[in-house]
Design an enzyme around this catalytic site. Sequence first.
Site, PDB file in Angstrom:
ATOM      1  N   HIS A 165      45.191  35.361  45.520  1.00  0.00           N
ATOM      2  CA  HIS A 165      45.368  33.906  45.349  1.00  0.00           C
ATOM      3  C   HIS A 165      46.139  33.245  46.492  1.00  0.00           C
ATOM      4  O   HIS A 165      47.229  32.714  46.303  1.00  0.00           O
ATOM      5  CB  HIS A 165      45.998  33.563  43.989  1.00  0.00           C
ATOM      6  CG  HIS A 165      47.068  34.511  43.517  1.00  0.00           C
ATOM      7  ND1 HIS A 165      48.187  34.797  44.253  1.00  0.00           N
ATOM      8  CD2 HIS A 165      47.175  35.241  42.380  1.00  0.00           C
ATOM      9  CE1 HIS A 165      48.942  35.654  43.586  1.00  0.00           C
ATOM     10  NE2 HIS A 165      48.350  35.946  42.457  1.00  0.00           N
ATOM     11  N   HIS A 177      42.825  37.151  34.407  1.00  0.00           N
ATOM     12  CA  HIS A 177      43.746  37.550  33.335  1.00  0.00           C
ATOM     13  C   HIS A 177      43.065  37.301  31.991  1.00  0.00           C
ATOM     14  O   HIS A 177      42.810  36.163  31.631  1.00  0.00           O
ATOM     15  CB  HIS A 177      45.052  36.749  33.416  1.00  0.00           C
ATOM     16  CG  HIS A 177      45.799  37.003  34.682  1.00  0.00           C
ATOM     17  ND1 HIS A 177      46.717  38.011  34.812  1.00  0.00           N
ATOM     18  CD2 HIS A 177      45.722  36.403  35.901  1.00  0.00           C
ATOM     19  CE1 HIS A 177      47.191  38.024  36.052  1.00  0.00           C
ATOM     20  NE2 HIS A 177      46.606  37.060  36.728  1.00  0.00           N
ATOM     21  N   LYS A 228      47.794  47.213  41.087  1.00  0.00           N
ATOM     22  CA  LYS A 228      48.343  45.881  41.353  1.00  0.00           C
ATOM     23  C   LYS A 228      49.839  45.970  41.570  1.00  0.00           C
ATOM     24  O   LYS A 228      50.561  46.556  40.759  1.00  0.00           O
ATOM     25  CB  LYS A 228      48.030  44.959  40.168  1.00  0.00           C
ATOM     26  CG  LYS A 228      48.555  43.539  40.299  1.00  0.00           C
ATOM     27  CD  LYS A 228      47.647  42.654  41.137  1.00  0.00           C
ATOM     28  CE  LYS A 228      48.279  41.295  41.439  1.00  0.00           C
ATOM     29  NZ  LYS A 228      48.020  40.290  40.437  1.00  0.00           N
ATOM     30  N   HIS A 258      39.644  38.328  40.285  1.00  0.00           N
ATOM     31  CA  HIS A 258      41.052  38.281  39.828  1.00  0.00           C
ATOM     32  C   HIS A 258      41.099  37.478  38.528  1.00  0.00           C
ATOM     33  O   HIS A 258      41.020  36.255  38.545  1.00  0.00           O
ATOM     34  CB  HIS A 258      41.924  37.607  40.901  1.00  0.00           C
ATOM     35  CG  HIS A 258      43.382  37.587  40.563  1.00  0.00           C
ATOM     36  ND1 HIS A 258      44.352  37.933  41.486  1.00  0.00           N
ATOM     37  CD2 HIS A 258      44.068  37.272  39.434  1.00  0.00           C
ATOM     38  CE1 HIS A 258      45.549  37.833  40.929  1.00  0.00           C
ATOM     39  NE2 HIS A 258      45.402  37.413  39.678  1.00  0.00           N
TER      40      HIS A 258
HETATM   41 ZN    ZN Z   1      47.059  36.638  38.700  1.00  0.00          ZN
END
Ligand code: ZN
Length: 334
Positions: free
Chosen positions: A168, A16, A96, A14
């Site tokens: 998360h 970004h 997502k 995961h």
């Molecule tokens: Zn995230």
Amino acid sequence: MEKMIAIRKPSDMHLHLRQGAMLKTTVRDAAAWFAQAVVMPNTLPPINTPERLAAYRDEIFSLAPGFKPVMSFKLYPGMSASAVKAMAKAGALLGKLYPAGATTNSEDGVTSWHQIKEALGAMSDLGLVLSIHCEKPDAFVLDREYKYHREFAAICKAYPDLRMVFEHISDRRSIEFVASLPDRVAGTITAHHLLLTLDDVIGANMNPHTFCKPVVKGPKDRDALQQAAFSGSSKFFFGSDSAPHLKTKKESGAAAGGIYSSPYAVPLMAELFEQQGQLKKLENFISVFGPKFYGLKPAKEKLVLIKKESTIPAVTDGIVPLCAGKTVSWSIKA
Ligand SMILES: [Zn+2]
């Protein structure tokens, strides 16, 4: 002799990477420690067309040819089965789901899973993974994740073959929840949720650099997350959710949520696992369980860590990283 460990090069499930000038920084830092990473699609504009997916992947490739970006797309209300098929054909392995308003660039997200039924059916048929930012945005901040369980359970029940990732995990109740669901459901755990509690955000002077979504919670939550990471259960694996914002954007009256952990997450995890007598569990958690869940191969390449202190810089490329200014007891072997 120096203490040393060699593990398969980690996979960040995961991440970004952002865009523009920041992309160079994030790709460089991720590629140093990770063989591959699940790249999140909440860019501006979002990754929700095959053209954007291909362009983003090519840009990442051009910056770090040895690093494998695992591509995702962002689900949007009314997304059709054919649009999902096109994303799969372009190389996406996951879609997502961002509840509208839950986090960075999610204003155009999904209010209810009923808005994406057609897309979810297609994802299930195609064997794509559904990745979810699990928070109910209108609930009290510390209960937002817990209050999302009902929605998650409803999707899980409606699509009995769909693989799902609870991203998360921050709340101890979510550990029990994910553990109670079938093996096709897994959860990612970040470095910051394993290391920090709310005391690190608001216990002394308010610290915007430890502010993220979902917000870090209490000591019991952190301890439950650690136990899940040490458990050896393949349902729980590492996903950094490393999400940089420039220092200037953090130190404001409306601080953005997100923690930049890529540059030191691996040595910080080695330190934590060692301190807790769990160093043998590190490799599965950070390098093996995640790729296996996605049907990917764990990296063959090894990452060698040596027991040698390194100091995490206060600022790197205009970003304040996780545990800035602290010393960590492991370093990458040059
Ligand atoms: Zn995230």
